[in-house]
Design an enzyme around this catalytic site. Structure first.
Site, mmCIF file in Angstrom:
data_model
loop_
_atom_site.group_PDB
_atom_site.id
_atom_site.type_symbol
_atom_site.label_atom_id
_atom_site.label_comp_id
_atom_site.label_asym_id
_atom_site.label_seq_id
_atom_site.Cartn_x
_atom_site.Cartn_y
_atom_site.Cartn_z
ATOM 1 N N ARG A 57 2.599 39.665 9.792
ATOM 2 C CA ARG A 57 1.141 39.655 9.630
ATOM 3 C C ARG A 57 0.516 40.946 10.091
ATOM 4 O O ARG A 57 -0.390 41.470 9.484
ATOM 5 C CB ARG A 57 0.529 38.497 10.434
ATOM 6 C CG ARG A 57 0.871 37.138 9.907
ATOM 7 C CD ARG A 57 0.398 36.092 10.860
ATOM 8 N NE ARG A 57 1.159 36.253 12.110
ATOM 9 C CZ ARG A 57 1.185 35.383 13.088
ATOM 10 N NH1 ARG A 57 0.486 34.288 13.018
ATOM 11 N NH2 ARG A 57 1.903 35.598 14.166
ATOM 12 N N LYS A 106 9.173 25.944 22.925
ATOM 13 C CA LYS A 106 7.841 25.485 22.534
ATOM 14 C C LYS A 106 7.778 23.959 22.581
ATOM 15 O O LYS A 106 8.757 23.284 22.301
ATOM 16 C CB LYS A 106 7.509 25.930 21.105
ATOM 17 C CG LYS A 106 7.358 27.406 20.908
ATOM 18 C CD LYS A 106 6.990 27.696 19.461
ATOM 19 C CE LYS A 106 6.823 29.183 19.207
ATOM 20 N NZ LYS A 106 6.506 29.457 17.792
ATOM 21 N N HIS A 159 2.270 30.739 5.601
ATOM 22 C CA HIS A 159 3.687 30.396 5.400
ATOM 23 C C HIS A 159 3.958 30.101 3.928
ATOM 24 O O HIS A 159 4.955 30.576 3.364
ATOM 25 C CB HIS A 159 4.080 29.147 6.206
ATOM 26 C CG HIS A 159 4.037 29.299 7.680
ATOM 27 N ND1 HIS A 159 3.340 28.428 8.493
ATOM 28 C CD2 HIS A 159 4.612 30.203 8.511
ATOM 29 C CE1 HIS A 159 3.494 28.787 9.756
ATOM 30 N NE2 HIS A 159 4.257 29.863 9.794
ATOM 31 N N SER A 212 -0.227 29.286 13.317
ATOM 32 C CA SER A 212 -0.223 27.849 13.576
ATOM 33 C C SER A 212 -1.003 27.516 14.842
ATOM 34 O O SER A 212 -1.719 26.520 14.893
ATOM 35 C CB SER A 212 1.216 27.331 13.693
ATOM 36 O OG SER A 212 1.900 27.467 12.478
#
Length: 161
Positions: free
Chosen positions: A90, A41, A17, A128
Site C-alpha cells: 500500500r 494477533k 485485498h 483491516s
C-alpha cells in the site's frame, strides 16, 4: 499451470485485498488465498468466519481457491508445489516488513519468489484494523469491504445500519 499463493490474516478481507486477488488472478492460472492463523494477533473473526467471508466475496473469480494454514508459509507452499507468493504493497511503510518477509521465505525455500502488487491508489489507506475501528464505532464500511463482510462487522459490533 502457474499457481500463486496470496497469504494473509484477512481479519476481515477488505476491498483492497479483493483488488490484489483479482489482479493476481489475471496474471496466474490459479491463486490460492491462504488464511493464516497468526499467533501474534488476536482475530476478531474466527478462522471459519474468515474463510466463509472470503469464499463468498471471491465466488465470482473462477480461478481462485481459499484455504487456511497454521505454521510456516514455506512449508505450505512446498507441500502443494507452489513457488510464487503474492503480496500487496500500500505504501512505503509496508515495504520494509514485506521485504524482510520475502527474504526470509527465500532463505527458507530458495525456489520461492515473492511478487509485489502495488495497491490501487483508492485503497492505499485501507487496512483491516482501520475497517474494524470504523465499524466498531458505527461508521460506514460498506465501500471498504464486500457487502457480506460489512454485514458481519455490524453484527459483531452490534451496530444497527
Amino acid at each position: 499451470m502457474i499457481r500463486a499463493v496470496y497469504p494473509g490474516s484477512f481479519d476481515p478481507v477488505t476491498n483492497g485485498h479483493i483488488d490484489i486477488i483479482q489482479r493476481g488472478a489475471k496474471i496466474y492460472d490459479e491463486v490460492i488465498v491462504l488464511v493464516a492463523e497468526n499467533i501474534s494477533k488476536i482475530p476478531l473473526f474466527t478462522l471459519e468466519e474468515r474463510l466463509s467471508m472470503l469464499r463468498e466475496s471471491l465466488q465470482h473469480i473462477p480461478n481462485v481457491k481459499v484455504d487456511s494454514f497454521k505454521g510456516l508459509l514455506v512449508d505450505y507452499i512446498k507441500k502443494i508445489d507452489v513457488r510464487i507468493i503474492i503480496r500487496g504493497l500500500r505504501a512505503v511503510s509496508d515495504f520494509e516488513y514485506e521485504f524482510q518477509q520475502a527474504l526470509t521465505n527465500k532463505k527458507l525455500y530458495p525456489e520461492s519468489e515473492t511478487v509485489f502488487l502495488i495497491s490501487d491508489i483508492k485503497y492505499t489507506f485501507l487496512s483491516s484494523s482501520m475497517v474494524k475501528e470504523i465499524a466498531k464505532f458505527g461508521g460506514c464500511v460498506e465501500d471498504l469491504v464486500p457487502e457480506c463482510v460489512a454485514k458481519k462487522l455490524y453484527e459483531k459490533f452490534n451496530v444497527k445500519r
